[in-house]
Scaffold this active site. Structure first.
Site, PDB file in Angstrom:
ATOM      1  N   ARG A 243      12.170  27.793  42.289  1.00  0.00           N
ATOM      2  CA  ARG A 243      11.453  26.550  42.630  1.00  0.00           C
ATOM      3  C   ARG A 243      12.394  25.415  42.972  1.00  0.00           C
ATOM      4  NH1 ARG A 243       8.106  27.865  38.146  1.00  0.00           N
ATOM      5  NH2 ARG A 243       6.382  29.152  38.883  1.00  0.00           N
ATOM      6  N   ASP A 269      37.704  37.173  42.078  1.00  0.00           N
ATOM      7  CA  ASP A 269      38.692  37.816  41.200  1.00  0.00           C
ATOM      8  C   ASP A 269      38.083  38.930  40.362  1.00  0.00           C
ATOM      9  OD1 ASP A 269      37.127  36.287  39.526  1.00  0.00           O
ATOM     10  OD2 ASP A 269      38.800  35.322  38.466  1.00  0.00           O
ATOM     11  N   ILE A 271      35.885  38.486  38.123  1.00  0.00           N
ATOM     12  CA  ILE A 271      35.541  37.925  36.810  1.00  0.00           C
ATOM     13  C   ILE A 271      34.549  36.767  36.954  1.00  0.00           C
ATOM     14  CG2 ILE A 271      36.470  36.646  34.815  1.00  0.00           C
ATOM     15  CD1 ILE A 271      39.126  38.308  35.396  1.00  0.00           C
ATOM     16  N   ASP A 294      41.645  29.361  42.591  1.00  0.00           N
ATOM     17  CA  ASP A 294      41.462  28.539  41.387  1.00  0.00           C
ATOM     18  C   ASP A 294      42.506  28.934  40.336  1.00  0.00           C
ATOM     19  OD1 ASP A 294      40.349  26.504  39.887  1.00  0.00           O
ATOM     20  OD2 ASP A 294      38.701  27.713  39.100  1.00  0.00           O
ATOM     21  N   LEU A 328      35.543  30.111  30.712  1.00  0.00           N
ATOM     22  CA  LEU A 328      36.534  30.456  31.730  1.00  0.00           C
ATOM     23  C   LEU A 328      37.257  29.194  32.199  1.00  0.00           C
ATOM     24  CD1 LEU A 328      34.651  33.076  33.945  1.00  0.00           C
ATOM     25  CD2 LEU A 328      36.636  33.509  32.488  1.00  0.00           C
TER      26      LEU A 328
END
Length: 404
Positions: A243, A269, A271, A294, A328
């Site tokens: 929505r 990666d 992950i 990153d 992470l």
């Protein structure tokens, strides 16, 4: 070799027995280079009556544009968000090391930090061309501190900021100045963000949406005011809902101004993003996908405890976590690894995987006339790969800067 009609006495190199990535296809074609640029052989033959001084046999390998990483926080012990005693030396070290992963240009990325860190670090991270000493710096990516507390991820909460005055005053107070800045990641739902988006995009700085609780209408408004990128899609944003798909909905939005492309970063990666999510994004909007690493300080280092800006992070296998948590915190992936994983996980063509690391980031930054392409007149920054997309050689300005 230059002839008496030649416009230049500089030597000409011809790369033969190669498939070059051009017009979105791998083509059996020679690559000609002179004075750091890609040369049009027809003009050379017919206008100048010149020919090659050197030939390089590529033994049937692939030549693709050099990779461009627009989100890299550090690596090999270097952390761009730390005001070390030798900031430029740290950049130089990392710039040299990432040549072995095919990166020929990059945006050093600073995570949320206190103003004094920005004021010390930003003036030291100068835009510069690449060469034998390392990959080129295209400008800084400032990821934060104008982001959502709920979606801050690994960013330290005490340094987050809001737009009080709106626009340039908040930006200058926080960052000091915007020279050498290529991109800013912010949360568009923050009050007064529109003035900042307009100010940044008016200066030619890419505005990226990320670490955000924005709904789709807020994200669309930000794009209408100049935002062009999404920072690490799916991560640190509202999950897709049928929505209100949130920022993810920009991939298929009909409110994006005509002629504009919204690009989005993916950390491929294995992950950060499930292969099925990677495939959904790529199939919905293939032309916008930009591979980013990153990568954090610990890329290229053994497991253990390292830093990311003002935080401690733990490396366990291929995972980087905020110390003592399961949050992470960036990745330890390299760009060549991301290209291979993306190709495998998405089932895309070799060409699409290579363009996601070269052409698309160049288009995002508005530099695709000279980077991310093998068109005539572009900078001769390129990589040589085998059929498994394993990197064999890296070239900047036509000069070999790394070889396996």
């Amino acid at each position: 070799m230059p002839s008496n009609k030649s416009v230049s006495d500089a030597p000409i190199t011809q790369f033969v027995n190669c498939r070059i990535l051009k017009d979105h296809k791998l083509q059996w074609e020679d690559l000609w280079v002179r004075e750091g640029k890609i040369l049009n052989p027809e003009k050379l033959f017919f206008d100048e009556e010149g020919f090659a001084d050197h030939k390089v046999d590529c033994a049937d390998k692939i030549i693709a544009p050099g990779f461009i990483d627009v989100q890299i926080n550090g690596g090999y012990g270097i952390d761009f968000s730390q005001a070390s005693s030798d900031i430029r030396g740290g950049v130089a070290l990392l710039a040299k090391k990432i040549l072995e992963h095919g990166v020929t240009s990059f945006c050093p990325t600073l995570v949320t930090s206190p103003p004094d860190i920005y004021h010390k670090v930003i003036p030291e991270l100068k835009v510069q061309d690449g060469g034998p000493e390392g990959a080129g710096v295209l400008g800084i990516h400032l990821e934060g501190p104008f982001i959502s507390e709920e979606k801050r991820g690994a960013h330290p909460p005490k340094f987050l900021r809001t737009f009080k005055a709106g626009g340039v005053a908040d930006l200058m107070e926080t960052y000091g100045h915007l020279d050498n800045v290529a991109m800013v990641t912010l949360a568009p739902e923050l009050a007064n963000s529109v003035a900042a988006i307009r100010e940044l995009s008016g200066r030619g700085i890419a505005v990226s949406l990320g670490h955000s609780m924005a709904d789709l209408s807020q994200a669309e408004a930000a794009v209408q005011h100049g935002a062009t990128f999404i920072t690490h899609l799916f991560n640190a944003m509202l999950p897709f809902h049928h929505r209100d798909p949130g920022i993810v909905g920009l991939l298929t939005s009909d409110r994006v101004p005509p002629g504009r492309t919204v690009y989005y970063g993916m950390i491929a990666d294995g992950i950060h993003t499930h292969p099925a999510a990677l495939r959904i994004a790529h199939r919905a909007h293939p032309a916008g996908l930009v591979l980013v690493t990153d990568a954090v300080t610990a890329m290229g280092l053994p497991p253990g405890r390292h830093t990311l800006g003002q935080q401690q992070i733990d490396i366990q296998g291929l995972h980087a976590y905020v110390a003592g948590t399961t949050t992470l915190s960036g990745s330890i992936a390299t760009m060549d690894m991301c290209v291979r994983h993306f190709r495998e996980a998405s089932g895309c063509t070799v060409e699409a995987a290579l363009e996601a690391a070269s052409l698309h980031p160049a288009q995002l930054l508005g530099i695709s006339h000279r980077k991310g392409t093998l068109e005539y007149g572009a900078d001769a920054d390129f990589v040589v790969l085998d059929d498994t997309l394993t990197l064999r050689e890296t070239y900047i300005a036509g000069q070999q800067v790394w070889r396996k």
